[in-house]
Structures are given as structure tokens and as C-alpha cells.
Scaffold this active site. Structure first.
Site, short mmCIF file in Angstrom:
data_model
loop_
_atom_site.label_atom_id
_atom_site.label_comp_id
_atom_site.label_asym_id
_atom_site.label_seq_id
_atom_site.Cartn_x
_atom_site.Cartn_y
_atom_site.Cartn_z
N ASP A 1 0.86 -1.18 0.00
CA ASP A 1 0.00 0.00 0.00
C ASP A 1 0.90 1.24 0.00
OD1 ASP A 1 -3.01 0.90 0.48
OD2 ASP A 1 -1.84 2.00 1.97
N HIS B 1 -7.06 -6.60 -0.89
CA HIS B 1 -6.06 -5.57 -0.67
C HIS B 1 -5.09 -5.87 0.47
CE1 HIS B 1 -4.31 -1.58 -0.81
NE2 HIS B 1 -4.58 -1.41 0.48
#
Length: 332
Positions: free
Chosen positions: A113, A308
Site C-alpha cells: 500500500d 487488498h
């Protein structure tokens, strides 16, 4: 007051260590042999080094020196008040300072991320300190042709979470009003995160997380994949730190874009690994298409079924991909 950090945190993580780095009292966690090839694990938003709790012991057991910092403004690392203190020069400088503190010339940097954004900038800004780069979900993205915040605002509208984060204080207060609810909203299975991204009203996905959080109820949510114990640790960490430090990273998109003019836009001279997650709605595998034009020694692998939060959703697969690559390029 409950004990802080929570018992589960101290049980699942190595002992916290501290280093004075660039004016910040940085907390970091270390495991593995001191003479093992070093790998630095860099977390994203809203996470901390605790996100790597399932990678640290596996990499250490394989003979690697694992270093996972709470980056500035997160977890047990306090951050400055000034927004500009969270720009890319500071974020990459912290990693250089951590190597200096540990007496290390180079390391492999692995980032997920926002941590991925930072580690892909390391070979552009500090190539002499990089042995290799691993992007987890986050691809290398060359410099935008225009200010990225203006682009996001035009493409996705004002409710896009990155645009929303630009307003001082607003998102900080909303996310901090009920920290456990916020963490449960973010840390969900891929279908839920994808749905949160499909609520745009101005053409395409806007990822209007502020609106989504307002509507969200965690009661009976079938998309939770973390245990109550782990959610409790994240909740305690963000109750301690608040969200402003992490959001300030986003508030430097435009500043970073201006400062990057003239920087090289190609990663050369070191092996690199891109680990993609099949069902990531925020950083889709499609975003890694064409990376070969900008990264000369690149390998790409796909983890099927993961969304994610890949190192927490599919830890065994992530560990296998990292260890396979590390053993070939940096044998312990």
C-alpha cells in the site's frame, strides 16, 4: 486504562526497539540473525508494523534479518505536527536513517500500500542503499503528467478518499470518532472493499470511504476476516496514535509531485519483485501492466483470491513468494 500495547500485540510481535531518526523517535521491530540479509518491511494505511506479524517469524526462521518499523505518525512512532514533515523526502529519509542506526549499508525494501509507494521511490532517491525492492500490491508508477490531486478530483470527484483527505482535520475526526468501527470498515474481504469503491456519482469509482463509513454497521458483517483479537490490537494502536499522521502522507501528494520533477523514472541495477493480488479493488493487477518499461530486473507473481490486505489475507502465499525470490537473489 487498559494495558497498552495490548497483550496480543506483545505476544505476536518482537520486542519494540527505538531509534532517534530525523527528529522522530522511531519504533521498530527486529527478528532473525544479525548477519542475515536484511529486509525492511514497510506498512501502508491504515496499518502499522503489526500488519507484518505473519511475515516476520517466517522470514526470520529462514535466516533473514527482518526489520519492520512503525513509520512516522503510526503505531508507537509519534509524528510531527507539520504536514510537510510527512513528504517523500522525510519518509525515504527515515528508512535511510534506520539503516544508518542499524549499521547497514543496504537492504531489500518490501512495501505494501503506501509503504509500496515509498519503497519504489527508494531506488530513485537513495539507490546506493537499496539491494532490491518488493512491491506488495503497489506497483511502480512513473511520475504523473499533472498534479495527482487535481487529476483525482477531476476523475473521481470530491468524495474520493484521497481528495477528501486533503481537507485539514475533517477525515481525521471522522475516522477517529469510532476507531473500532473504522478498522472493521477498512479491514474487510475484497468484495466489500470493491463495493465501497463502486459508489461514485461523477463517473466511475470514487472510493468515497467517508460516505461508506457513515453507512457501515459492523454488526454481523460477513466480510470480516480478522479475529476480534487482531482488530482489538489495530483499534488500540490507532486510538493511541490517531489518524492524522497517516493521513498527512496523503496530504503530500502534490508536494511530492512537485519535488519529483527531474528525478529518474526508472529502477535499474537491482532485482525487483512485484506481488499482485487478484481481487485488490484499490491496487488492481492491471495497474502493474507495463512496469517492465520502468523496472529493468522485474519479476511478477499473482496471488489468487486475495484482496487488498494481502499479507494478512494470504500470509502463507506471500511468505512463499517472498522467500522464493529472496533465496534466489539473496541467499541466507
Amino acid at each position: 486504562m487498559p494495558d497498552f500495547p495490548p497483550e496480543a500485540f506483545t505476544r505476536l510481535m518482537p520486542p519494540v526497539r527505538r531509534a532517534p531518526i530525523n527528529g522522530v523517535d522511531m519504533a521498530y521491530y527486529e527478528a532473525g540473525p544479525a548477519d542475515g540479509p536484511p529486509i525492511v518491511l514497510c506498512h501502508g494505511f491504515p496499518e502499522t508494523a503489526f500488519s507484518w506479524r505473519l511475515q516476520i517469524p517466517a522470514l526470520a526462521a529462514a535466516g533473514y534479518r527482518v526489520i519492520a518499523p512503525d513509520q512516522r505518525g503510526y503505531g508507537l512512532t509519534p509524528g510531527p505536527d507539520e504536514v510537510s514533515a510527512y513528504d517523500m523526502a522525510h519518509l525515504t529519509g527515515d528508512l535511510v536513517g534506520l539503516l544508518d542506526h542499524l549499521g547497514l549499508e543496504k537492504a531489500v525494501f518490501c512495501g505494501h500500500d503506501w509503504g509500496g509507494i515509498v519503497v519504489w521511490q527508494m531506488p530513485l532517491m537513495h539507490p546506493e542503499r537499496c539491494a532490491g525492492i518488493i512491491g506488495l500490491n503497489t506497483p511502480f508508477l512513473p511520475r504523473y503528467p499533472v498534479d495527482p490531486i487535481e487529476l483525482f478530483r477531476k476523475m473521481y470527484g470530491p468524495d474520493n478518499y484521497i481528495v477528501w483527505f486533503q481537507t485539514p482535520g475533517e477525515a481525521d475526526q471522522v475516522l477517529g470518532a469510532d476507531v473500532e468501527k473504522t478498522m472493521r470498515f477498512f479491514m474487510r474481504k475484497p468484495a466489500a472493499l470493491r463495493e465501497a469503491g463502486d459508489k461514485g456519482s461523477q463517473g466511475g469509482s470514487s472510493f468515497a470511504f467517508g460516505e461508506g463509513l457513515a453507512r457501515y454497521s459492523p454488526d454481523g458483517d460477513p466480510n470480516q476476516f480478522l479475529s476480534d483479537e487482531v482488530i482489538g490490537v489495530f483499534t488500540a494502536l490507532f486510538q493511541h496514535s490517531g489518524f492524522t499522521g497517516g493521513i498527512n502522507w496523503y496530504r503530500n501528494f502534490s508536494r511530492n509531485w512537485r519535488a519529483s520533477e527531474g528525478l529518474p523514472q526508472r529502477v535499474e541495477g537491482m532485482p525487483c519483485l512485484m506481488i499482485m493480488a487478484e481481487k485488490d479493488a484499490v491496487l488492481s493487477p492491471a495497474m502493474a501492466e507495463g512496469m517492465e518499461r520502468h523496472v529493468d530486473r522485474l519479476e511478477k507473481v499473482l496471488i489468487e483470491g486475495s484482496g487488498h490486505w494481502t499479507q494478512q489475507e494470504a500470509p502463507e502465499a506471500v511468505n512463499q513468494r517472498i522467500l522464493d525470490w529472496m533465496r534466489r537473489h539473496f541467499p541466507a
